[in-house]
Motif scaffolding. Structure first.
Motif, PDB file in Angstrom:
ATOM      1  N   SER A 658       0.827  -1.205   0.000  1.00 27.29           N
ATOM      2  CA  SER A 658       0.000   0.000   0.000  1.00 27.29           C
ATOM      3  C   SER A 658       0.862   1.256   0.000  1.00 27.29           C
ATOM      4  CB  SER A 658      -0.923   0.000   1.232  1.00 27.29           C
ATOM      5  OG  SER A 658      -0.159   0.055   2.429  1.00 27.29           O
ATOM      6  N   VAL A 660       2.569   3.265  -1.926  1.00 29.11           N
ATOM      7  CA  VAL A 660       2.647   3.446  -3.371  1.00 29.11           C
ATOM      8  C   VAL A 660       3.832   4.296  -3.805  1.00 29.11           C
ATOM      9  CG1 VAL A 660       0.173   3.092  -3.674  1.00 29.11           C
ATOM     10  CG2 VAL A 660       1.051   5.398  -3.175  1.00 29.11           C
ATOM     11  N   GLU A 678      -0.402  -8.106  -5.006  1.00 29.69           N
ATOM     12  CA  GLU A 678      -0.544  -6.666  -4.771  1.00 29.69           C
ATOM     13  C   GLU A 678       0.711  -5.883  -5.142  1.00 29.69           C
ATOM     14  OE1 GLU A 678      -3.637  -8.710  -2.568  1.00 29.69           O
ATOM     15  OE2 GLU A 678      -1.475  -9.011  -2.825  1.00 29.69           O
ATOM     16  N   GLN A 681       0.546  -2.830  -7.333  1.00 32.06           N
ATOM     17  CA  GLN A 681       0.113  -1.513  -6.895  1.00 32.06           C
ATOM     18  C   GLN A 681       1.262  -0.508  -6.824  1.00 32.06           C
ATOM     19  OE1 GLN A 681      -2.008  -1.930  -3.200  1.00 32.06           O
ATOM     20  NE2 GLN A 681      -3.238  -3.645  -3.925  1.00 32.06           N
ATOM     21  N   SER A 683       3.220   1.421  -8.457  1.00 29.73           N
ATOM     22  CA  SER A 683       3.365   1.964  -9.805  1.00 29.73           C
ATOM     23  C   SER A 683       4.667   2.751  -9.989  1.00 29.73           C
ATOM     24  CB  SER A 683       2.166   2.870 -10.103  1.00 29.73           C
ATOM     25  OG  SER A 683       2.089   3.916  -9.138  1.00 29.73           O
ATOM     26  N   GLU A 701       1.244  -9.549 -12.357  1.00 32.54           N
ATOM     27  CA  GLU A 701       0.929  -8.163 -12.037  1.00 32.54           C
ATOM     28  C   GLU A 701       2.179  -7.257 -12.059  1.00 32.54           C
ATOM     29  OE1 GLU A 701      -2.538 -10.380 -11.039  1.00 32.54           O
ATOM     30  OE2 GLU A 701      -0.386 -10.707 -10.714  1.00 32.54           O
ATOM     31  N   ARG A 704       2.450  -4.208 -14.350  1.00 34.92           N
ATOM     32  CA  ARG A 704       1.864  -2.915 -14.045  1.00 34.92           C
ATOM     33  C   ARG A 704       2.899  -1.949 -13.473  1.00 34.92           C
ATOM     34  NH1 ARG A 704      -3.001  -4.632 -10.231  1.00 34.92           N
ATOM     35  NH2 ARG A 704      -3.107  -2.342 -10.029  1.00 34.92           N
ATOM     36  N   CYS A 705       4.034  -2.504 -13.095  1.00 34.59           N
ATOM     37  CA  CYS A 705       5.113  -1.652 -12.576  1.00 34.59           C
ATOM     38  C   CYS A 705       5.916  -1.128 -13.763  1.00 34.59           C
ATOM     39  CB  CYS A 705       6.006  -2.430 -11.618  1.00 34.59           C
ATOM     40  SG  CYS A 705       5.141  -3.166 -10.209  1.00 34.59           S
TER      41      CYS A 705
END
Length: 778
Positions: A658, A660, A678, A681, A683, A701, A704-705
């Motif tokens: 979390s 970020v 997760e 997340q 980014s 996932e 997404r980075c």
């Protein structure tokens, strides 16, 4: 007979030891020579002219009207016209009587004293030179005298003493102003035109390479000789014993010579017991040398008494002075050559003896015992060898693109260094006599200095310049005494790095001086073994913005003192045996970076208290024993870097993702099996390191980075890689070696920034990959 060549050889032999003969030994040698001459003269007289003359004494009264002394008849005029006393003895009988009476009535001292005096004098002569001949002392003395002669003749001695004289301005001024003036007169017209020129001091002697090598060899020879001769005091003991024995001999000589005064008699009455042969019972004998022997005895006693006085002074000197220690503080100009260590035992005694002959010898010897003198010699040789062209070869650019010069294991700093004006970083390592000269002001771009086991001195001009220019200082030392005292007043210094033993528990008198004088100091780094924060550091607590302590496994106590450092932005407490996160860290509200690597942390629930640190962006907890991260880590909203490698993590909390703003995450070398989905997340994630875990797959996932530049996933259990690389266009570093991969995904070629050097996989895996991958990475 003694030949002329033997006499010359004896004279040369005596001259060889003259430097070790104090004035009393010289006078005693002269006295011995005179005593030898007196005793030799006396013995010669005994051999040549010693005899007695005897006349018979008649037992019946003579018809002569009177008798002489001792009943000897007075001569009378005979009828034949001849005067005298008729004895009826012929010439041979007179000779016989004289010989018998010489042995019977002349005392022993009248016959043998000159020989005894000669033997005694020769014994004193041999005793005076015993210490030059004794095997255990002669080698040391010969070695000492040979070195002394070389020191006296060495050009380096002359050069050093000339430089020492030049350093005394008053003396030079007196010499240069010396002139002789006379009033002008018609009788002396030339004096009015040509006055005596001033006396100028000599220029230092120029030495060639051979003379430099000879001086270096002499320094080394004296160093070995000193360690050899200071092992014992045999020379001192032999000389003292020799002097005591000579005094005992002199006392014996004085004893028997004083007893002989008045025993030499000119007249003797002889009763040889040869009346049937001669017709006379008694003879009146005279000893012709009695008078002169008496005078020679008194002369000999006078000489022996003078010899005894000199011996008494020698014994007084031996007993009243500390002759086993010699200090060069009393040597003229000795202070200019530095603090020369005192010499001991036989070395000290020989120098004391030389001083009584000529103190100039000790002064010249001190040149080769001075560390400053040796440093000057090495510096002179160094400057001729290390030219600017040679130093330019060692000039390189460091990782930050700055010009850096590193010099190691040199006797001094070459003067040519000050000609390299482009130097920005200067590193000096193991330089014995390092001294920064005022010429350092030529280095306009110099801002960083490294002193590695190098106790550096500095000229006043250099100090004033570096006080304004120096920004960064690194010092590596073994003892605190190696830290130069001038560092504590570098007002412009911003970073100070100290690496060495700062623990003064063994010696309370050694401590770090206050850093209060470093008014612009902002960063302090200690690589040491302190148990408490030194008070010298706390003096500058209010101005520090960065504190780094690498404690080498020593437990750091008194961590509460950190609260005084209100301006801290970065704190590193590594290898300090910390088992619990210090509470004081949460009270330093301005902290941006916390590094507690290489400690004993296990449970880190205190991380939640860091939520008060609004500016905290970096948290490093590497090389501990952490088993899990608390969920409260999610409150560190501004965290950008989390490094927790080499711990015992088995999982990563979902709450971590979390955060970020995270850009760097290092959870390598743990026991992690799964990376949560997760992770997508994050980014802003740029670097992800999961090397050395037990991960069997990477989550899709990760694609997404999109800012990811480095992915390190080596030494895991990966058997395949998902197709995530098309979106990772910024990826430039990919580590996959040490897994169970059988192939690489084709989309890896879409990472335009990923080059051959940035991909770390097994070579056989590349060879088995599609053609597109081979072309790009093989």
């Amino acid at each position: 007979m003694i030949s002329v060549s033997e006499v010359v050889s004896l004279a040369e032999h005596q001259a060889h030891f003259k430097a070790l003969k104090p004035w009393w030994d010289v006078l005693m040698d002269y006295l011995v020579v005179i005593m030898v001459m007196v005793s030799f003269f006396s013995a010669t007289l005994l051999i040549i002219t010693d005899k007695v003359v005897c006349m018979p004494i008649s037992s019946m009264p003579h018809k002569s009207p009177s008798t002489g002394l001792h009943g000897v008849p007075m001569p009378s005029q005979s009828n034949s016209g001849h005067s005298g006393y008729l004895t009826h003895l012929d010439y041979q009988q007179y000779l016989y009587v004289s010989a018998v009476c010489y042995h019977n009535v002349v005392p022993w001292q009248s016959k043998y004293f000159p020989y005894l005096a000669l033997v005694t004098t020769l014994s004193l002569l041999f005793s005076s030179h015993f210490w030059f001949k004794y095997p255990k002392t002669s080698s040391k003395i010969d070695h000492f005298l040979s070195i002394l002669a070389k020191c006296f003749e060495s050009p380096w001695t002359t050069r050093t003493l000339e430089e020492t004289t030049d350093q005394q301005p008053n003396l030079v001024r007196q010499k240069s102003s010396c002139s002789r003036s006379m009033p002008y007169s018609p009788r002396t017209p030339l004096l009015g035109k040509s006055p005596f020129s001033p006396i100028h001091s000599l220029m230092p002697t120029i030495m060639n390479k051979k003379e430099e090598e000879e001086a270096k060899a002499l320094f080394e020879k004296i160093r070995h000789f000193r360690s050899y001769i200071e092992d014992s005091d045999i020379v001192y003991r032999v000389y003292t014993g020799q002097t005591v024995i000579k005094m005992l001999k002199i006392l014996v000589v004085l004893g028997y010579t004083f007893s002989l005064i008045g025993t030499f008699s000119f007249h003797h009455i002889c009763k040889p017991g040869i009346q049937p042969l001669m017709g006379y019972t008694m003879f009146n004998c005279t000893h012709n040398l009695a008078f002169i022997l008496e005078k020679l005895l008194l002369t000999y006693i006078l000489l022996v008494s003078l010899y005894a006085c000199l011996l008494a002074y020698a014994l007084f000197w031996l007993c009243s002075h500390s002759l086993k220690v010699y200090s060069f503080e009393k040597v003229p100009d000795g202070a200019e050559l530095g603090d020369i260590p005192d010499v001991k035992k036989d070395f000290a005694f020989l120098l004391h003896m030389v001083d009584h002959y000529d103190s100039l010898y000790s002064k010249r010897f001190s040149v080769f015992l001075s560390a400053i003198s040796e440093g000057r010699l090495r510096e002179m040789e160094l400057n001729s060898e290390w030219t600017m062209e040679k130093l330019s070869e060692f000039l390189n650019k460091d990782s930050r693109g700055r010009w850096e010069l590193q010099l190691a294991m040199l006797p001094a700093i070459p003067k040519a260094v000050y000609g390299l004006t482009e130097i920005e970083v200067l590193k000096l390592e193991l330089i014995a006599s390092a001294r920064i000269l005022g010429a350092v002001s030529r280095l306009n771009t110099l801002t960083e200095l490294h002193l590695i086991h190098c106790s550096t001195k500095m000229d006043t001009e250099a100090y004033c310049y570096l006080q304004k220019k120096l920004k960064v200082l690194h010092i590596r030392f073994t003892d605190l005494e190696e830290i130069p005292p001038w560092i504590y007043n570098l007002k412009s210094l911003q970073e100070l790095h100290l690496s060495g033993n700062l623990n003064s528990s063994n010696n309370k008198s050694i401590h770090l001086h206050s850093l209060k004088g470093l008014t612009h100091l902002r960063s302090l780094s200690l690589n040491s073994n302190v148990q408490h924060l030194p008070s010298a550091i706390l003096d500058a607590a209010g101005q520090l913005s960065k504190l780094s302590i690498q404690n080498g496994g020593t437990a750091l106590e008194g961590q509460g003192q950190l609260k005084r450092m209100r301006q801290l932005l970065e704190v590193e407490l590594q290898d300090c045996q910390i088992s619990k996160i210090p509470e004081v860290l949460s009270s330093l509200l301005g902290l941006r970076c916390i590094d507690l690597s290489s400690n004993l942390l296990n449970i880190v629930n205190e991380i939640g208290a860091f939520q008060r640190l609004r500016d905290l962006t970096i948290l490093r907890l590497n090389n501990n024993a952490i088993t899990c991260l608390p969920p409260s880590i999610q409150h560190l909203h501004n965290l950008e870097e989390l490094s927790i490698s080499h711990n015992r993590l088995e999982s990563v909390p979902i709450s971590l993702f979390s955060l970020v703003k995270l850009r760097n995450v290092d959870i390598s070398h743990n026991n992690i099996k799964v990376i949560p989905l997760e992770v997508g997340q994050l980014s802003r994630l740029e670097c992800l390191a999961v090397t050395g875990n037990q991960i069997s797959s990477l989550p899709h996932e990760l694609c997404r980075c999109t800012r990811l530049k480095s992915l390190k996933a080596g030494s895991n259990n990966l058997s395949s890689i998902p197709a995530i690389f098309q979106k990772l266009t910024l990826l430039s570093n990919l580590e996959l070696a040490g897994n169970n991969l059988t192939s690489l995904p084709v989309d890896i070629v879409s990472c335009s920034l990923l080059r051959k050097g940035g991909l770390d996989v097994e070579e056989h895996l590349l060879k088995a990959s599609p053609l597109e991958i081979k072309r790009k990475f093989l």
